[in-house]
Design a protein around this motif. Structure first.
Motif, short mmCIF file in Angstrom:
data_model
loop_
_atom_site.label_atom_id
_atom_site.label_comp_id
_atom_site.label_asym_id
_atom_site.label_seq_id
_atom_site.Cartn_x
_atom_site.Cartn_y
_atom_site.Cartn_z
N ARG A 9 0.72 -1.28 0.12
CA ARG A 9 -0.03 -0.29 -0.05
C ARG A 9 0.79 1.42 0.24
O ARG A 9 0.40 2.42 -0.49
N SER A 10 2.01 1.41 0.68
CA SER A 10 2.94 2.33 0.70
C SER A 10 3.92 2.66 -0.20
O SER A 10 4.82 3.43 -0.27
N PHE A 11 4.25 1.48 -1.12
CA PHE A 11 5.38 1.30 -1.92
C PHE A 11 5.47 2.32 -3.06
O PHE A 11 5.85 3.44 -3.41
N TYR A 12 4.59 1.82 -4.23
CA TYR A 12 4.64 2.71 -5.46
C TYR A 12 3.32 2.44 -6.04
O TYR A 12 2.74 1.32 -6.25
N ASP A 13 2.93 3.36 -6.53
CA ASP A 13 1.27 3.60 -7.14
C ASP A 13 1.44 3.52 -8.90
O ASP A 13 1.99 4.46 -9.28
N SER A 14 1.07 2.46 -9.25
CA SER A 14 1.22 2.23 -10.77
C SER A 14 -0.12 3.06 -11.48
O SER A 14 0.13 3.23 -12.74
N ASN A 15 -1.21 3.30 -11.03
CA ASN A 15 -2.50 3.90 -11.57
C ASN A 15 -3.02 5.10 -10.98
O ASN A 15 -4.20 4.95 -11.13
N ALA A 49 -9.91 -5.90 4.15
CA ALA A 49 -10.67 -4.56 4.32
C ALA A 49 -9.70 -3.75 5.23
O ALA A 49 -9.95 -2.54 5.21
N ALA A 50 -8.93 -4.32 5.95
CA ALA A 50 -8.07 -3.56 6.81
C ALA A 50 -6.87 -3.03 5.86
O ALA A 50 -6.44 -3.80 5.15
N PHE A 51 -6.40 -1.70 6.36
CA PHE A 51 -5.23 -1.01 5.75
C PHE A 51 -4.16 -2.10 5.79
O PHE A 51 -3.37 -1.99 4.70
N HIS A 52 -3.78 -2.74 6.68
CA HIS A 52 -2.52 -3.51 6.91
C HIS A 52 -2.69 -4.95 6.46
O HIS A 52 -1.78 -5.52 5.96
N ILE A 340 4.63 4.27 16.99
CA ILE A 340 3.38 3.43 17.22
C ILE A 340 2.90 3.85 18.26
O ILE A 340 3.16 3.82 19.76
N ILE A 341 1.52 3.93 18.45
CA ILE A 341 0.62 4.48 19.67
C ILE A 341 0.33 3.19 20.42
O ILE A 341 0.68 3.08 21.56
N ASP A 342 0.00 2.16 19.90
CA ASP A 342 -0.17 0.99 20.49
C ASP A 342 -0.37 -0.12 19.33
O ASP A 342 -0.42 0.17 18.24
N VAL A 343 -0.43 -1.52 19.78
CA VAL A 343 -0.45 -2.72 18.85
C VAL A 343 -1.69 -2.46 17.72
O VAL A 343 -1.74 -3.22 16.90
N ASN A 344 -2.78 -1.86 18.35
CA ASN A 344 -3.94 -1.73 17.54
C ASN A 344 -3.79 -0.62 16.35
O ASN A 344 -4.96 -0.31 15.61
N TYR A 345 -2.87 0.16 16.53
CA TYR A 345 -2.86 1.46 15.55
C TYR A 345 -1.42 1.61 15.09
O TYR A 345 -0.66 2.31 15.84
N THR A 346 -1.23 1.05 14.09
CA THR A 346 0.29 1.09 13.63
C THR A 346 0.28 1.77 12.19
O THR A 346 1.78 1.79 11.57
#
Length: 480
Positions: A9-15, A49-52, A340-346
């Motif tokens: 998700r964070s690396f390189y966007d082709s479109n 559906a999760a960002f991670h 890192i705020i906590d393990v639920n928010y990375t």
């Protein structure tokens, strides 16, 4: 083998949708090749559906935000052309509540009901997980499910042997697409709940039994498949699994490296090597040590070091001059920051890779604002490629050294010692030997010049007739 942990998700966007994707990685394989990467560890790419990506909706499909199966096949093919292996992160401990398996279970399908762990009359619905006091039982419609990793992540029930076959099919599916191995998320959590007594309890022997069967299955399909485990625990627990996986992430050692530098104390590194790399001292190596500083669940290296680049450089010096496989978290090679705020928010440790000094340009991902890596802060590939003394070029030189001295991966550590400033050790095989000195402190120190045929300094130092004057946070490698 030098690995690169890559968050799609964070690396390189082709479109141009602002989200990194599989085609984007393919477009940047030459960057990774130039960096010296020999293996990519892809964080989960399956539908989620999760960002991670760690809560899977469909184990047999690519996240549509990242592309399609054909894009993944192309990535594998192009990586292999460059002699880069691709290892896929597979989180099988739990699914998403949106997973078809879970939805069918909720609807009463007998097959899928037994895929999950449900509360009964023995259950304490107020029970909490031991590391942060979060609840582990959650209500969905009229049922309570066990979800150690949160309310959207129902744990799978591996008491059910039919589920073992389902997971084998998952591994087979991705192996048939050409993946070179797997990183096994939460490997100690397969059996972490005592169903009989309805209470949280690690069952390491049963975990080992499960993984032996899975690894045997994977190796029967591809004998060269690389299996990497995540067991985030004390050295004593990690040792229980030693020899089971090809590579074991060395979580305890990551803290020893960082604490050594933060507190300028060489004794900490000596202790860390003795406790967590002891198999490279005795020579009884059954699993390769996966050495790293940080990952997607941890604070970034430069943030730990209060943005001191020299401290980051000596950390990389240490990482690249020890046996095992080094793993680099994407962006750490340019000194990206993140807390890192906590393990639920990375999210803040997984900000977009910074390709451009302005923060914008072709391929730049923009799914998240850069709180810790703003434009014009010299945290970009564009800026650091121009500067010979940048962290990026420092890391490139170290990886190049590591590849030239590939034997270090399987070397034996001897003569481990320290003084007030330095840690020193010898790495050797039957035909090779080097001696390494790391100056852990910011002040200069002297290292006696010994009769070696070459001297390589990473950092700053001056070689004189009888000694080497080594600047703070610098290392010297002496070759026989």
């Amino acid at each position: 083998m030098v690995f690169y942990e890559l968050f799609v998700r964070s690396f390189y966007d082709s479109n141009n949708d602002g989200i990194g994707d599989l085609k984007g990685i393919t477009m940047k394989l030459d960057y990774l090749k130039e960096l010296g990467v020999e293996g990519i560890w892809l964080l989960p790419i399956m539908q989620s559906a999760a960002f991670h990506g760690y809560t899977i909706i469909d184990f047999y499909n690519v996240n549509p935000s990242y592309g399609i199966i054909e894009d993944f096949k192309e990535l594998i093919q192009e990586a292999h052309k460059r002699d880069i292996k691709v290892v896929l992160d597979v989180p099988i401990n739990h699914t998403s509540v949106k997973c078809e398996w879970f939805q069918r279970a909720i609807e009463g399908d007998e097959k899928y009901k037994d895929y999950y762990v449900w509360a009964n009359e023995k259950t304490d619905l107020t029970e909490k997980r031991h590391w942060d006091d979060s609840l582990i039982w959650f209500k969905y419609k009229d049922k309570y499910f066990y979800g150690l990793f949160g309310s959207s992540s129902p744990d799978l029930n591996f008491e059910n042997k039919e589920l073992w076959n389902e997971i084998k099919n998952v591994f087979k599916f991705w192996l048939n697409l050409g993946v070179d191995g797997f990183r096994l998320d939460a490997a100690k959590h397969i059996f972490d709940y005592d169903i009989e007594n309805m209470k949280f309890k690690y069952q390491h022997d049963r975990n080992i039994e499960f993984w032996k069967e899975m690894i045997s299955y994977i190796k029967n399909i591809n004998p060269n498949a690389l299996i990497i485990s995540e067991i985030w625990d004390s050295p004593e627990v990690v040792k229980k699994y030693h020899g089971l996986f090809d590579v074991e992430f060395n979580f305890p050692f990551s803290y020893f490296i960082k604490d050594t530098i933060r507190y300028h104390d060489p004794r900490i590194l000596v202790q860390g090597i003795e406790e967590t790399l002891n198999h490279y001292i005795t020579g009884k190596v059954e699993s390769i040590s996966g050495n790293f500083f940080t990952n997607h669940d941890m604070e970034r290296l430069m943030t730990t070091f209060d943005e001191n680049e020299d401290m980051a450089k000596i950390a990389f010096n240490i990482l690249m001059t020890l046996p095992g496989y080094p793993f680099v978290f994407y962006g750490d090679e340019i000194g990206m920051r993140g807390k890192i705020i906590d393990v639920n928010y990375t999210e803040d440790s997984q900000e977009p890779m910074q390709w451009y000094e302005s923060g914008f340009g072709p391929g730049q991902t923009e799914w998240k604002g850069c709180k810790f890596n703003p434009p014009y802060s010299f945290i970009s590939v564009e800026e650091q490629e121009k500067n010979n003394n940048s962290l990026l070029n420092h890391v490139k030189k170290l990886i190049s050294f590591r590849k030239d001295y590939k034997w270090i991966e399987n070397s034996i550590i001897s003569n481990l010692s320290n003084d007030r400033f330095t840690v020193s050790y010898i790495l050797k095989t039957k035909d090779n030997e080097i001696k390494v000195y790391h100056n852990i402190k910011p002040q200069k120190t002297k290292v006696m010049k010994e009769k070696y045929k070459s001297y390589k300094i990473y950092g700053q130092g001056i070689i004189k007739d009888d000694y080497i004057e080594l600047d703070g946070y610098s290392s010297v490698i002496l070759e026989k």
